[in-house]
Scaffold this active site. Structure first.
Site, PDB file in Angstrom:
ATOM      1  N   GLU A   3       1.037  -1.110   0.122  1.00  0.00           N
ATOM      2  CA  GLU A   3       0.151  -0.120   0.251  1.00  0.00           C
ATOM      3  C   GLU A   3       0.589   1.497   0.152  1.00  0.00           C
ATOM      4  O   GLU A   3       0.503   1.822  -0.398  1.00  0.00           O
ATOM      5  CB  GLU A   3      -0.781   0.053   0.852  1.00  0.00           C
ATOM      6  N   PRO A 210      10.776 -15.402   3.424  1.00  0.00           N
ATOM      7  CA  PRO A 210       9.145 -15.079   4.174  1.00  0.00           C
ATOM      8  C   PRO A 210       9.084 -13.987   3.770  1.00  0.00           C
ATOM      9  O   PRO A 210       9.143 -12.915   4.545  1.00  0.00           O
ATOM     10  CB  PRO A 210      10.069 -15.347   5.634  1.00  0.00           C
ATOM     11  N   ARG A 211       7.550 -13.612   4.561  1.00  0.00           N
ATOM     12  CA  ARG A 211       6.917 -12.508   4.070  1.00  0.00           C
ATOM     13  C   ARG A 211       7.324 -11.931   5.740  1.00  0.00           C
ATOM     14  O   ARG A 211       7.333 -10.862   5.172  1.00  0.00           O
ATOM     15  CB  ARG A 211       5.291 -12.906   4.061  1.00  0.00           C
ATOM     16  N   MET A 251      14.858  -7.124   3.908  1.00  0.00           N
ATOM     17  CA  MET A 251      14.090  -6.486   3.608  1.00  0.00           C
ATOM     18  C   MET A 251      13.178  -5.108   2.248  1.00  0.00           C
ATOM     19  O   MET A 251      14.772  -5.186   1.311  1.00  0.00           O
ATOM     20  CB  MET A 251      13.460  -5.735   4.688  1.00  0.00           C
ATOM     21  N   GLY A 252      12.533  -5.535   1.607  1.00  0.00           N
ATOM     22  CA  GLY A 252      12.707  -4.607   0.310  1.00  0.00           C
ATOM     23  C   GLY A 252      13.462  -4.996  -1.191  1.00  0.00           C
ATOM     24  O   GLY A 252      13.779  -4.196  -1.952  1.00  0.00           O
ATOM     25  N   GLU A 253      13.869  -5.759  -1.398  1.00  0.00           N
ATOM     26  CA  GLU A 253      15.009  -6.250  -2.148  1.00  0.00           C
ATOM     27  C   GLU A 253      13.839  -7.808  -2.707  1.00  0.00           C
ATOM     28  O   GLU A 253      14.252  -8.629  -3.920  1.00  0.00           O
ATOM     29  CB  GLU A 253      16.181  -7.546  -1.729  1.00  0.00           C
ATOM     30  N   ASN A 277       0.819  -9.664  -4.047  1.00  0.00           N
ATOM     31  CA  ASN A 277       1.210  -9.232  -5.404  1.00  0.00           C
ATOM     32  C   ASN A 277       1.864 -10.527  -6.299  1.00  0.00           C
ATOM     33  O   ASN A 277       2.791  -9.974  -6.695  1.00  0.00           O
ATOM     34  CB  ASN A 277       1.473  -8.264  -5.428  1.00  0.00           C
ATOM     35  N   GLU A 280       4.081  -8.410  -9.382  1.00  0.00           N
ATOM     36  CA  GLU A 280       5.524  -8.041  -9.770  1.00  0.00           C
ATOM     37  C   GLU A 280       6.461  -9.348 -10.424  1.00  0.00           C
ATOM     38  O   GLU A 280       7.907  -8.704 -11.500  1.00  0.00           O
ATOM     39  CB  GLU A 280       5.834  -8.154  -8.103  1.00  0.00           C
TER      40      GLU A 280
END
Length: 366
Positions: A3, A210-211, A251-253, A277, A280
């Protein structure tokens, strides 16, 4: 975080046209906050979202003195909506999604949900089915527009040199599959599937992401329990080109992990989470696999399936079969990925439509 990425795109486009706008952004997670702070800097004011309690929201609204509220997707909080309605301030729900499962839950508390829905001045729905569900729950039809899904308008420029995991960059090309955003209950199935994949494709490699970061160590232990050799993205000292599994513990990769992979399994779909999603990997031209629980992205799944860009599997055996077939057939893999990318390319435009709707509805008040 999803979001926040969508919100960042909207805000950037608004500010490009009207740089004087004073925008306050609230997030509920550190990862979402990071997207806003690093992506927009001092162009906006960031706060963590206050708890949805009457006194807390009342004080926050009094302090911020907003001219309107834009909510992303489905973050509907009763006190936020009540105080905005009481103050006669407009509320817009952007990139609005409403799965049938969520609609059924709202319908069970119809007295509260109808009041909440009538507080929405404008709903910018991602598709016709979402719009119909909002209308059924109490949003006025004239206040509901179909603008499409902003996530189709995300842009990621693939790099010529992917540094996500250098040991696999060349030697493992055509052998890598990714399990993205896994939840508890899925990792064992996916690791079991990889054990089976290795019997047919001994050079196969698995990236598992992992989420939630608090599960990184837990999943690392599971990899060892399954007798698979492990490297961790966050620990270059562990990097080994011969390892069976790479744990994506940063994170973010995720997009870089998708870029490196040859086949992408989108998790959150082997347990009743509703999937994550799928756009992507499709955007990068990757063949997409999923479990049976996809209600959060049902319309996108349906379109990808209609155009042969995605397949479903609900067991370790089925996942293994699909992964092996795609890894062993470059032609099939490329065709399926091209189909997925085509769905994304022809679905772009939601960002412009969303910003146009916001400009006509909110910015004349600024």
């Amino acid at each position: 975080m999803g979001e926040s990425i969508a919100a960042k795109a909207i805000i950037s486009k608004l500010l490009a046209a009207r740089p004087h706008l004073n925008i306050v952004v609230t997030t509920t997670t550190p990862t979402g906050a990071k997207q806003i702070i690093e992506g927009l800097g001092d162009k906006v004011t960031h706060h963590y979202s206050p708890c949805d309690l009457p006194g807390t929201i009342k004080r926050f609204v009094k302090r911020i003195r907003p001219l309107g509220l834009v909510i992303m997707e489905t973050e509907l909080w009763p006190n936020w909506l009540y105080h905005m309605r009481k103050a006669k301030l407009p509320v817009v729900l952007a990139n609005a999604r409403m799965s049938q499962k969520s609609a059924d839950k709202y319908a069970k508390i119809s007295s509260l949900s109808e009041q909440m829905m009538q507080s929405l001045s404008l709903v910018l729905a991602v598709c016709e089915n979402d719009a119909e569900r909002f209308i059924h729950l109490g949003v006025k039809q004239k206040n509901c527009l179909i603008t499409g899904n902003i996530k189709f308008d995300q842009h990621f420029v693939p790099s010529d040199i992917n540094e996500y995991f250098p040991p696999w960059k060349d030697d493992s090309k055509g052998c890598i599959w990714l399990a993205a955003s896994t939840h508890k209950g899925e990792d064992k199935l996916l690791l079991s599937a990889h054990q089976k994949v290795l019997k047919s494709c001994p050079k196969a490699k698995l990236i598992i992401v992992p989420r939630h970061p608090e599960r990184f160590d837990e999943v690392a232990n599971l990899v060892s329990e399954y007798g698979l050799s492990l490297a961790r993205r966050s620990q270059p000292g562990s990097w080994d080109g011969q390892c069976d599994v790479l744990l994506g513990d940063t994170m973010g990769e995720l997009m870089q992990a998708y870029e490196l992979s040859d086949v992408a399994f989108v998790a959150g779909s082997l347990v009743p989470i509703g999937g994550h999603n799928m756009i992507e990997p499709a955007m990068l031209g990757k063949p997409v696999l999923s479990g049976p629980y996809v209600h959060n992205f049902q319309e996108i799944f349906n379109e990808l399936k209609e155009h042969a860009g995605i397949r479903q599997a609900d067991s370790a055996e089925d996942i293994c079969r699909e992964v092996v077939e795609l890894l062993q057939s470059p032609e099939q893999r490329m065709a399926m990925g091209a189909n997925a990318k085509m769905v994304v390319e022809r679905s772009r435009g939601a960002l412009n439509r969303t910003v146009e709707a916001l400009e006509s509805f909110l910015l004349d008040k600024a």
